[in-house]
Scaffold this motif. Structure first.
Motif, mmCIF file in Angstrom:
data_model
loop_
_atom_site.group_PDB
_atom_site.id
_atom_site.type_symbol
_atom_site.label_atom_id
_atom_site.label_comp_id
_atom_site.label_asym_id
_atom_site.label_seq_id
_atom_site.Cartn_x
_atom_site.Cartn_y
_atom_site.Cartn_z
ATOM 1 N N PHE A 173 -29.712 17.654 63.820
ATOM 2 C CA PHE A 173 -28.721 17.321 64.847
ATOM 3 C C PHE A 173 -27.707 18.456 64.996
ATOM 4 N N ARG A 174 -27.237 18.962 63.856
ATOM 5 C CA ARG A 174 -26.244 20.037 63.906
ATOM 6 C C ARG A 174 -26.817 21.296 64.546
ATOM 7 N N SER A 175 -28.069 21.591 64.270
ATOM 8 C CA SER A 175 -28.683 22.795 64.839
ATOM 9 C C SER A 175 -28.801 22.685 66.357
ATOM 10 N N ARG A 176 -28.931 21.456 66.855
ATOM 11 C CA ARG A 176 -29.046 21.255 68.299
ATOM 12 C C ARG A 176 -27.709 21.451 69.022
ATOM 13 N N LEU A 177 -26.608 21.226 68.308
ATOM 14 C CA LEU A 177 -25.302 21.335 68.938
ATOM 15 C C LEU A 177 -25.056 22.715 69.529
ATOM 16 N N ASN A 178 -25.530 23.739 68.846
ATOM 17 C CA ASN A 178 -25.283 25.110 69.279
ATOM 18 C C ASN A 178 -26.508 25.772 69.899
ATOM 19 N N ASP A 179 -27.497 24.975 70.249
ATOM 20 C CA ASP A 179 -28.719 25.512 70.839
ATOM 21 C C ASP A 179 -28.763 25.125 72.321
#
Length: 289
Positions: A173-179
């Motif tokens: 989820f966190r990786s998607r925030l900045n992608d």
């Protein structure tokens, strides 16, 4: 005490072994081999008129979409279809619950991959309060019967649950925030699932109690390591289907006939070409075709 230390070291060693990831070269080679087998499966389905339903369920960010993408990468969209249904309309809410899913079931010679399925009722609808206790109880009673009807009619039904740990889900989820190309995957439902981990766990366990049947079992895919999950799931799927290698007609490219010389290509100025963006990236703004 010594035994406890030995046991702890053994457990730690086992844990490290479990976290060891497959080498990229091995993964790519085996994935391509499996995808070649999937093409054979496709040709068998076409030739025999078989029907295959593959259900992908699991928590948000569990890796279902990635597995579906690798399965369908080299398959014909006319044979292998993905059914990813949106939220039901007001009209659909007034239908028999399974009705909108039935519309997407395969005809002869088709494979349908359900990116989430009728099991929405046992998961998100139950946890988020979109279905009441009576509707959920009815679903648990009717689903084994519904799936048995599909199987009795000759449809191959395979159900996969992608299991991801809470820590790994949160990391994804966190990786998607900045992608910028994957941020759209973070819906309000996804974010709410973080706070409802235990509720989803209980719902999944109850769902398995009622719908993990001998005729239509659930197959659990451990998906903390996505590449492992894809290989494991595809390999298992192929092992459960009685496909055979269908002989293909040999294809030979014809010799190109010599030009008669009478054809003349219209002047380039008469056509509208897209700008040569690739040439601009290489430092040649003029471009050349």
């Amino acid at each position: 005490m010594a035994k406890a230390k030995k046991s702890a070291k053994s457990s730690e060693k086992s844990s490290k072994k479990a976290r060891k990831k497959i080498k990229n070269a091995v993964y790519e080679a085996e994935l391509f081999r499996l995808q070649t087998e999937l093409v054979k499966l496709q040709e068998w389905v076409k030739a025999t008129g078989e029907r295959v339903v593959i259900i992908f369920e699991g928590r948000d960010a569990a890796g279902k979409g990635g597995a579906i993408k690798r399965i369908t990468e080299y398959l014909s969209p006319r044979v292998a279809r993905i059914a990813a249904l949106p939220a039901p309309t007001e009209r659909q809410k007034g239908q028999w619950y399974y009705q909108r899913y039935v519309e997407h079931l395969p005809a002869a010679g088709e494979i349908v991959l359900f990116d989430r399925s009728w099991y929405n009722r046992a998961g998100v609808e139950r946890v988020m309060g979109f279905a009441d206790a009576g509707e959920v109880a009815q679903f648990m009673r009717q689903t084994p019967i519904f799936e048995q009807l599909l199987i009795n009619d000759g449809i191959h039904v395979r159900k996969y649950w992608f299991s991801v740990s809470d820590a790994e889900q949160l990391r994804r989820f966190r990786s998607r925030l900045n992608d910028p190309v994957r941020r759209w995957k973070l819906s309000p439902m996804d974010l709410e699932s973080i706070n409802r981990w235990e509720e989803y766990s209980r719902a999944k366990d109850d769902m398995f109690v009622h719908t993990d049947t001998p005729a239509s079992p659930w197959f659990v895919v451990e998906s903390d390591v996505k590449k492992h999950a894809r290989l494991n799931m595809i390999s298992h799927l192929l092992s459960t289907l009685p496909y055979t290698d269908v002989p293909q007609e040999k294809v030979e490219l014809p010799e190109r006939t010599e030009s008669s010389g009478s054809y003349r290509r219209p002047p380039r100025e008469l056509s509208t070409y897209v700008p040569d963006h690739a040439a601009a990236l290489m430092g040649d703004p003029e471009g050349d075709f």
